[in-house]
Design an enzyme around this catalytic site. Structure first.
Site, PDB file in Angstrom:
ATOM      1  N   LYS A 177       0.835  -1.214   0.000  1.00 35.11           N
ATOM      2  CA  LYS A 177       0.000   0.000   0.000  1.00 35.11           C
ATOM      3  C   LYS A 177       0.873   1.269   0.000  1.00 35.11           C
ATOM      4  O   LYS A 177       0.637   2.205  -0.759  1.00 35.11           O
ATOM      5  CB  LYS A 177      -0.917  -0.020   1.226  1.00 35.11           C
ATOM      6  N   LYS A 246       1.823  10.746   5.382  1.00 32.62           N
ATOM      7  CA  LYS A 246       2.158   9.594   6.224  1.00 32.62           C
ATOM      8  C   LYS A 246       2.530   8.389   5.348  1.00 32.62           C
ATOM      9  O   LYS A 246       3.546   7.727   5.570  1.00 32.62           O
ATOM     10  CB  LYS A 246       0.946   9.278   7.120  1.00 32.62           C
TER      11      LYS A 246
HETATM   12  P1  NAD Z   1     -10.366   9.586   8.838  1.00 39.47           P
HETATM   13  O1  NAD Z   1      -9.457  10.483   9.586  1.00 39.47           O
HETATM   14  O2  NAD Z   1     -11.492  10.161   8.062  1.00 39.47           O
HETATM   15  O3  NAD Z   1     -10.977   8.501   9.851  1.00 39.47           O
HETATM   16  C1  NAD Z   1     -10.275   7.910  10.909  1.00 39.47           C
HETATM   17  C2  NAD Z   1     -11.256   7.661  12.058  1.00 39.47           C
HETATM   18  O4  NAD Z   1     -10.585   6.964  13.114  1.00 39.47           O
HETATM   19  C3  NAD Z   1     -11.815   8.959  12.682  1.00 39.47           C
HETATM   20  O5  NAD Z   1     -13.224   8.873  12.748  1.00 39.47           O
HETATM   21  C4  NAD Z   1     -11.163   9.004  14.073  1.00 39.47           C
HETATM   22  O6  NAD Z   1     -11.998   9.623  15.047  1.00 39.47           O
HETATM   23  C5  NAD Z   1     -10.973   7.527  14.364  1.00 39.47           C
HETATM   24  N1  NAD Z   1      -9.908   7.200  15.328  1.00 39.47           N
HETATM   25  C6  NAD Z   1      -8.635   7.648  15.362  1.00 39.47           C
HETATM   26  N2  NAD Z   1      -7.929   7.046  16.337  1.00 39.47           N
HETATM   27  C7  NAD Z   1      -8.785   6.176  16.943  1.00 39.47           C
HETATM   28  C8  NAD Z   1      -8.657   5.234  18.010  1.00 39.47           C
HETATM   29  N3  NAD Z   1      -7.491   5.034  18.658  1.00 39.47           N
HETATM   30  N4  NAD Z   1      -9.762   4.497  18.366  1.00 39.47           N
HETATM   31  C9  NAD Z   1     -10.935   4.680  17.721  1.00 39.47           C
HETATM   32  N5  NAD Z   1     -11.110   5.542  16.691  1.00 39.47           N
HETATM   33  C10 NAD Z   1     -10.054   6.296  16.316  1.00 39.47           C
HETATM   34  O7  NAD Z   1      -9.420   8.709   7.899  1.00 39.47           O
HETATM   35  P2  NAD Z   1      -9.827   7.941   6.535  1.00 39.47           P
HETATM   36  O8  NAD Z   1      -9.660   8.879   5.394  1.00 39.47           O
HETATM   37  O9  NAD Z   1     -11.097   7.214   6.724  1.00 39.47           O
HETATM   38  O10 NAD Z   1      -8.592   6.914   6.445  1.00 39.47           O
HETATM   39  C11 NAD Z   1      -8.516   5.770   7.280  1.00 39.47           C
HETATM   40  C12 NAD Z   1      -7.332   4.925   6.814  1.00 39.47           C
HETATM   41  O11 NAD Z   1      -7.532   4.526   5.447  1.00 39.47           O
HETATM   42  C13 NAD Z   1      -5.987   5.674   6.829  1.00 39.47           C
HETATM   43  O12 NAD Z   1      -4.972   4.801   7.219  1.00 39.47           O
HETATM   44  C14 NAD Z   1      -5.828   6.135   5.376  1.00 39.47           C
HETATM   45  O13 NAD Z   1      -4.468   6.332   5.052  1.00 39.47           O
HETATM   46  C15 NAD Z   1      -6.464   4.978   4.631  1.00 39.47           C
HETATM   47  N6  NAD Z   1      -7.042   5.298   3.309  1.00 39.47           N
HETATM   48  C16 NAD Z   1      -7.803   6.443   3.137  1.00 39.47           C
HETATM   49  C17 NAD Z   1      -8.370   6.690   1.883  1.00 39.47           C
HETATM   50  C18 NAD Z   1      -9.233   7.916   1.632  1.00 39.47           C
HETATM   51  O14 NAD Z   1      -9.556   8.187   0.470  1.00 39.47           O
HETATM   52  N7  NAD Z   1      -9.646   8.659   2.643  1.00 39.47           N
HETATM   53  C19 NAD Z   1      -8.177   5.794   0.822  1.00 39.47           C
HETATM   54  C20 NAD Z   1      -7.432   4.634   1.048  1.00 39.47           C
HETATM   55  C21 NAD Z   1      -6.872   4.392   2.303  1.00 39.47           C
END
Ligand code: NAD
Length: 302
Positions: A177, A246
């Protein structure tokens, strides 16, 4: 496991929300948790599933834990934190499916610690932005040391993704990834640099994207991010600059830890870190083009 999997889903953010909703819609028994107070309860009410605030409540009766969290540090906290960690409440044989984009070495370390408690860890990060999460057409790259555990979670993965690609043992999904994202991040950065240079010379950025996207410079971002987000000023792809920085950092660090020369990954990661820090938390990754161009005194807006 019955066809109705009992799932704890942690991290109900941009990606976790549509992913969990798809699992509920497919008939799985999903219990939500998020660090933001009240957020999981509100989302659970909207999706028609349960939520839990305490780790004991969240773990109860769960066969699979899915984490969709910012990074490996958050996954570690969610599993092993003294006060809020889930691991001590889970039954042996439970599978942790970390679908976050985490650092591969940290995943291997956590997987070994969880194995001592009888918990099997699989890394299954995803590619595809929020729209593909909604459609259930993500690409899922899987790192796993336990083929039986992978078969157990396969029906769940099939709800979320169109392509499920095993790439090796634990940690390989996360390495894959980060390496995919450093390619995408670097394509974005060099496209932004080309637009800045072209505009300063007198070219029109929209016309440039039209040419590049039908020429050998074509990449994911010339097809999507530049026409839809950068050139419109929308800057709302649903993927933050902080998360992309990141990922770029993980890829650069992976090369460094293997003692490989990777000057492009290093430069790209540095560029993304500078943009993410300057733009601030919550800024979309596509805002980086405007940030870099402005350093050269160039405005990419039409
Ligand atoms: P986001 O910030 O929108 O969501 C993360 C969620 O996790 C938030 O709701 C936050 O409150 C919660 N959180 C954080 N720490 C926590 C903990 N210790 N316990 C419980 N909840 C907790 O992020 P996202 O965009 O949904 O991305 C999530 C993951 O997916 C990341 O690793 C990102 O790199 C990956 N990703 C994101 C995308 C995208 O398009 N947004 C695409 C592919 C992969």
């Amino acid at each position: 496991m019955s066809t109705r999997a009992r799932i704890a889903f942690i991290g109900i953010g941009n990606m976790g929300t549509p992913m969990a909703a798809n699992l509920v819609a497919a008939g799985h028994d999903v219990r939500l948790h998020d660090a933001r107070p009240g957020h999981a309860a509100a989302q659970a009410a909207a999706m028609g599933c349960s939520h839990a605030d305490s780790p004991a409540q969240l773990a109860e009766g769960r066969e699979i834990v899915i984490t969709m969290l910012p990074d490996d540090a958050a996954v570690r906290r969610a599993m092993l934190d003294e006060a809020s960690g889930l691991a001590s409440h889970l039954a042996p044989g439970t599978i942790l499916l970390d679908m976050s984009s985490s650092a591969p070495e940290a995943t291997r370390t956590l997987g070994a610690e969880l194995a001592l408690r009888g918990i099997v860890m699989i890394d299954a990060p995803v590619s595809g932005l929020v729209p593909r999460a909604r459609e259930g057409t993500l690409t899922i790259m899987v790192g796993c040391d336990d083929p039986n555990a992978l078969e157990t979670v396969r029906p769940v993965l099939e709800v979320l993704g169109e392509r499920i690609i095993p790439v090796g043992g634990l940690g390989c999904g996360h390495a894959m990834k980060a390496l995919n994202n450093i390619v995408a991040a670097t394509c974005f950065a060099i496209t932004a640099e080309a637009l800045m240079t072209g505009k300063a010379f007198g070219l029109d950025p929209a016309r440039m994207i039209e040419v590049i996207d039908s020429s050998s410079g074509r990449n994911f971002h010339t097809a999507t991010s530049f026409p839809n987000e950068v050139l419109t000023g929308r800057e709302a792809s649903g993927f933050t600059a902080a998360l992309l920085a990141k990922d770029a950092g993980i890829a650069a660090e992976l090369a460094r830890s293997l003692e490989l020369p990777a000057p492009l990954a290093t430069a790209s990661a540095r560029q993304w870190r500078a943009a993410a820090d300057a733009l601030g938390a919550g800024a979309d990754n596509t805002a980086a083009a405007r940030f870099w161009a402005s350093a050269g005194g160039v405005d990419l807006a039409p």
